[in-house]
Design an enzyme around this catalytic site. Sequence first.
Site, PDB file in Angstrom:
ATOM      1  CG  ASP A  13       3.575   2.274  -4.963  1.00 53.11           C
ATOM      2  OD1 ASP A  13       3.402   1.094  -4.586  1.00 53.11           O
ATOM      3  OD2 ASP A  13       4.214   2.573  -5.993  1.00 53.11           O
ATOM      4  CE1 TYR A 229      11.270   8.654  -8.714  1.00 55.71           C
ATOM      5  CE2 TYR A 229      12.421   6.580  -9.034  1.00 55.71           C
ATOM      6  CZ  TYR A 229      11.305   7.366  -9.215  1.00 55.71           C
ATOM      7  OH  TYR A 229      10.217   6.868  -9.884  1.00 55.71           O
ATOM      8  CE  LYS A 232       8.387  12.542 -10.472  1.00 57.36           C
ATOM      9  NZ  LYS A 232       9.492  13.243  -9.834  1.00 57.36           N
TER      10      LYS A 232
HETATM   11  P1  13P Z   1       5.456   4.828  -8.991  1.00 60.44           P
HETATM   12  O1  13P Z   1       5.821   6.158  -8.378  1.00 60.44           O
HETATM   13  O2  13P Z   1       4.057   4.800  -9.477  1.00 60.44           O
HETATM   14  O3  13P Z   1       5.766   3.707  -8.039  1.00 60.44           O
HETATM   15  O4  13P Z   1       6.350   4.637 -10.293  1.00 60.44           O
HETATM   16  C1  13P Z   1       7.713   4.553 -10.109  1.00 60.44           C
HETATM   17  C2  13P Z   1       8.479   4.275 -11.347  1.00 60.44           C
HETATM   18  O5  13P Z   1       9.688   4.249 -11.261  1.00 60.44           O
HETATM   19  C3  13P Z   1       7.797   4.069 -12.617  1.00 60.44           C
HETATM   20  O6  13P Z   1       8.701   3.790 -13.658  1.00 60.44           O
HETATM   21 MG    MG Z   2       5.256   1.925  -7.542  1.00 62.26          MG
HETATM   22 MG    MG Z   3       2.332   5.060  -8.389  1.00 60.49          MG
END
Ligand code: 13P
Ligand code: MG
Ligand code: MG
Length: 366
Positions: A13, A229, A232
């Site tokens: 990402d 964090y 994801k």
């Molecule tokens: P991503 O991992 O897809 O960037 O999503 C992060 C997030 O905080 C979604 O609410």
């Molecule tokens: Mg993202």
């Molecule tokens: Mg993502």
Amino acid sequence: MSDKITLSVIKADVGGYVGHSSIHQNLLEVAKERLSKAKDRGELIDFHVTRVGDDLELIMTHRRGVDNEEIHQLAWDTFVAATEEAKRLKLYGAGQDLLSDAFSGNIKGMGPGVAEMEFTERRSEPVIIFMADKTSPGAWNFPLYRMFADPFNTAGLVIDPTMHEGFRFEVVDVYGHKTITLSCPEEMYDLLMFIGAMRRFMIRRVFRKDGEICASASTQKLSLIAGKYVGKDDPVLIVRCQSGMPAVGEALEPFAFPHIVEGWMRGSHHGPLMPVPFYEANPSRFDGPPRVIAAGFQITNGHFVGPRDLFDDPSFDRARQISNEISDYLRAHGPFEPHRLGLDDLEYTTMPKLMEKLQERFKPEE
Ligand code: 13P
Ligand code: MG
Ligand code: MG
Ligand code: 13P
């Protein structure tokens, strides 16, 4: 150089549009341009660039084997170039998954997710690349088990003599930094003991008993790399199909049941994994629910014939409907567990800071 081909799927990402919901077309264009030049130089046999939600997916074939430095460098440079475009457009979380300033030999451990396998192309080589957004690599445990070990899912385990022996599962303990290989059906209950705990134990690869590789998943956990964090992991999974491996329909069948995975809003909630066609891979409601797409290819002399959008089929409508119903039900819990992840999973987010702030106000229980 090997006469085998290597299939590498490397993803990151590098900026969301809008928020974390999707990706901007320009990032796909930058990636295509980069990989196209690599193909002209002969580094790649072929490539396909796609995305699920806000994750940019580089699907590549070459002859350099897995963990190849040049291929990983190429992917890294492509993500860096796409990040520059994301920064120019001020897209959300530009460069989110690039956790290091400079490339150092292997892209694993630097943020992007990697699934690779090397094999001799069969007379016909159907493969499926599963790509997910708003979830973690443990999401593949359930479908991989069903594809390769559950005769109620995969008829071939019972009726195809070339599958009847079963499969071996390589499981990684992402906290203990160890792996173990378990053989099914003999060690099915042992396997389930581990992979049911999908935050810690993840199926990384599946092999036929003659040693042929059948599946390979990304198992990188961003929070473990970054120590906090950062979004994801949004994992990928390669599955080879037919002729001694699950039929395409057997590999897709587990996704007719939208099992519960971790991820969704702020990576901190449980939700159903919804199988969607490519054009519906834009998680919007509460940044979700988590999505999975399935890109089917015939690999022909190392080239991609495809993709076919395999969840673009009304037979998955019901899974999508159930996902929406489960979403209503779980969302109604608001900030309560088990919709919100347990405290252990939130260890890198607000909890430590809140504890620190309120420390003085905790009194011994009367
Ligand atoms: P991503 O991992 O897809 O960037 O999503 C992060 C997030 O905080 C979604 O609410
Ligand atoms: Mg993202
Ligand atoms: Mg993502
Ligand atoms: P066909 O007879 O269409 O080749 O299908 C065989 C098969 O294995 C379907 O799962």
